[in-house]
Design a protein around this motif. Structure first.
Motif, short mmCIF file in Angstrom:
data_model
loop_
_atom_site.label_atom_id
_atom_site.label_comp_id
_atom_site.label_asym_id
_atom_site.label_seq_id
_atom_site.Cartn_x
_atom_site.Cartn_y
_atom_site.Cartn_z
N PHE A 1 -81.44 -58.61 94.49
CA PHE A 1 -80.99 -57.22 94.58
C PHE A 1 -82.03 -56.48 95.41
N PRO A 2 -81.73 -56.22 96.71
CA PRO A 2 -82.74 -55.62 97.59
C PRO A 2 -82.90 -54.13 97.38
N ALA A 3 -84.09 -53.64 97.69
CA ALA A 3 -84.35 -52.20 97.57
C ALA A 3 -83.55 -51.41 98.59
N LYS A 4 -83.30 -52.00 99.77
CA LYS A 4 -82.51 -51.36 100.82
C LYS A 4 -81.25 -52.19 101.08
N ARG A 5 -80.18 -51.55 101.56
CA ARG A 5 -78.90 -52.22 101.74
C ARG A 5 -78.73 -52.85 103.12
N THR A 6 -79.78 -52.88 103.92
CA THR A 6 -79.69 -53.45 105.26
C THR A 6 -79.27 -54.91 105.19
N LYS A 7 -78.31 -55.30 106.03
CA LYS A 7 -77.85 -56.68 106.06
C LYS A 7 -78.67 -57.51 107.04
N TYR A 8 -79.43 -58.42 106.53
CA TYR A 8 -80.26 -59.29 107.36
C TYR A 8 -79.48 -60.52 107.80
N PHE A 9 -79.90 -61.09 108.93
CA PHE A 9 -79.27 -62.31 109.42
C PHE A 9 -79.55 -63.47 108.46
N PRO A 10 -78.62 -64.41 108.32
CA PRO A 10 -78.90 -65.65 107.56
C PRO A 10 -80.15 -66.35 108.12
N GLY A 11 -80.84 -67.05 107.25
CA GLY A 11 -82.07 -67.73 107.64
C GLY A 11 -83.32 -66.94 107.34
N ALA A 12 -83.16 -65.66 106.95
CA ALA A 12 -84.33 -64.84 106.60
C ALA A 12 -85.02 -65.44 105.39
N PRO A 13 -86.35 -65.60 105.43
CA PRO A 13 -87.04 -66.23 104.31
C PRO A 13 -87.28 -65.28 103.14
N LEU A 14 -87.12 -65.81 101.93
CA LEU A 14 -87.53 -65.13 100.70
C LEU A 14 -88.84 -65.77 100.28
N MET A 15 -89.87 -64.95 100.05
CA MET A 15 -91.22 -65.48 99.90
C MET A 15 -91.91 -64.95 98.66
N ASP A 16 -92.71 -65.81 98.06
CA ASP A 16 -93.61 -65.40 96.99
C ASP A 16 -95.03 -65.44 97.55
N VAL A 17 -95.98 -64.92 96.77
CA VAL A 17 -97.37 -64.84 97.21
C VAL A 17 -98.23 -65.78 96.37
N ASP A 18 -98.98 -66.62 97.06
CA ASP A 18 -99.93 -67.50 96.39
C ASP A 18 -101.22 -66.71 96.17
N VAL A 19 -101.63 -66.60 94.91
CA VAL A 19 -102.83 -65.84 94.56
C VAL A 19 -103.95 -66.82 94.21
N GLN A 20 -105.07 -66.66 94.86
CA GLN A 20 -106.24 -67.50 94.60
C GLN A 20 -107.43 -66.62 94.26
N ARG A 21 -108.04 -66.92 93.11
CA ARG A 21 -109.19 -66.14 92.62
C ARG A 21 -108.87 -64.65 92.56
N ASP A 22 -107.67 -64.37 92.07
CA ASP A 22 -107.20 -63.00 91.87
C ASP A 22 -107.02 -62.22 93.17
N VAL A 23 -106.88 -62.93 94.28
CA VAL A 23 -106.67 -62.27 95.57
C VAL A 23 -105.43 -62.88 96.23
N PRO A 24 -104.48 -62.04 96.72
CA PRO A 24 -103.34 -62.60 97.46
C PRO A 24 -103.83 -63.40 98.66
N HIS A 25 -103.41 -64.68 98.72
CA HIS A 25 -103.96 -65.58 99.73
C HIS A 25 -102.97 -65.85 100.86
N SER A 26 -101.71 -66.13 100.52
CA SER A 26 -100.73 -66.49 101.55
C SER A 26 -99.31 -66.37 101.01
N PHE A 27 -98.37 -66.21 101.92
CA PHE A 27 -96.95 -66.27 101.57
C PHE A 27 -96.50 -67.73 101.57
N TYR A 28 -95.60 -68.06 100.65
CA TYR A 28 -94.97 -69.38 100.70
C TYR A 28 -93.47 -69.22 100.51
N LEU A 29 -92.73 -70.16 101.07
CA LEU A 29 -91.27 -70.07 101.12
C LEU A 29 -90.63 -70.54 99.82
N VAL A 30 -89.70 -69.75 99.29
CA VAL A 30 -88.96 -70.17 98.11
C VAL A 30 -87.45 -70.28 98.37
#
Length: 290
Positions: A227-256
């Motif tokens: 359920f997106p915050a905005k109603r903009t329609k994105y093209f298929p293939g757009a990645p949904l990503m979570d954030v890998d946290v290391q030592r309590d610091v956001p380190h990188s995005f990874y694909l889910v």
């Protein structure tokens, strides 16, 4: 000796910077924490540099196909299998091209820089011919499940500040993706600039209620709803990503997950994503093929 104008000097400095960045090591899923906590709906030019666009080679020009791709490594990108319908699937002659290093879909490939009125310059998109399309063996045309395809490029891309890969896995991932506020990004038909946003993943029961009254069927087993915050329609293939946290610091995005379709129902817009977690071993196997 003739003095260089400020605009020319800026361009020369940018060219030197680009040369240096081309040699820099890439980090998958690179993020800047300060860019995560804004209300901006457009990315910075070098933000989320693993997202490109799919296009069709029309013999002299590229016609954009309305699908995003995600860089896995120097020779492979990932997108949805349904985005492959217009293309030939035989190896060596797919007539598919990907445009990488792109933040504005109006820009065409070329060696010259794109500079605005303030002298800020960025490189133009880098095209790569696709010479092999591999659709997931469990891709189901009836249910739409396993809607994934790995595309092999004719030649590797070079890493720079605008072209880098996504991380395919986090260091410590939650068992469930439901009820999580996740990041997505990509292109849409309403704006040429690469956009971004947040989507709250919802249960299948909630998804059913969100798309009620439409002709859309409930997503299959390995797809999920956001359920997106905005109603903009994105093209298929757009990645949904979570954030890998290391030592309590956001380190990188990874694909889910990858966006496969968007459903409008009344005042609600629902994004439907293909979960990639069950397909990661297949993606990595096909991406390891030289």
């Amino acid at each position: 000796m003739e003095m260089l104008g400020s605009g020319k000097l800026v361009q020369l400095l940018v060219v030197a910077l680009l040369a240096a960045l081309t040699l820099a090591d890439s980090q998958c899923g690179r993020l800047e924490e300060k860019l995560m906590y804004t209300t901006a709906i457009k990315t910075e030019p070098s933000e989320m540099p693993w997202i490109g666009l799919l296009a069709e080679d029309k013999g002299g020009h590229y016609e954009k196909a309305g699908c995003s791709v995600v860089i896995v490594n120097e020779l492979h990108v990932l997108t949805t299998a349904s985005c492959m319908k217009p293309f030939k699937t035989r190896s060596g002659n797919t007539n598919a091209v990907v445009l990488l290093g792109m933040y504005d879909s109006n820009l065409t490939p070329g060696d010259e820089l794109d500079c605005n009125s303030l002298g800020f310059c960025t490189p133009r998109p880098v095209p790569r011919i696709v010479n092999r399309i591999t659709v997931h063996p469990n891709s189901d045309k009836d249910t739409g499940d396993y809607n994934l395809a790995v595309l092999r490029l004719s030649e590797p891309v070079k890493w720079n500040n605008w072209i880098q890969p996504i991380c395919m896995q986090g260091g410590s991932e939650p068992e469930s993706l439901i009820n999580r506020n996740l990041h997505y990004a990509g292109f849409n038909s309403g704006d040429s600039r690469k956009g971004k946003g947040l989507a709250m993943t919802v249960s299948r029961r909630k998804c059913k209620s969100l798309i009620a009254g439409t002709e859309s069927i409930l997503p299959p087993e390995y797809q999920l709803c956001g359920f997106p915050a905005k109603r903009t329609k994105y093209f298929p293939g757009a990645p949904l990503m979570d954030v890998d946290v290391q030592r309590d610091v956001p380190h990188s995005f990874y694909l889910v997950a990858l966006l496969v379709r968007t459903v409008d129902s009344g005042d609600a817009t629902t994004q439907i994503y293909q979960d990639v977690r069950q397909a990661r071993s297949w993606i990595m196997e096909k991406s390891a093929t030289k």
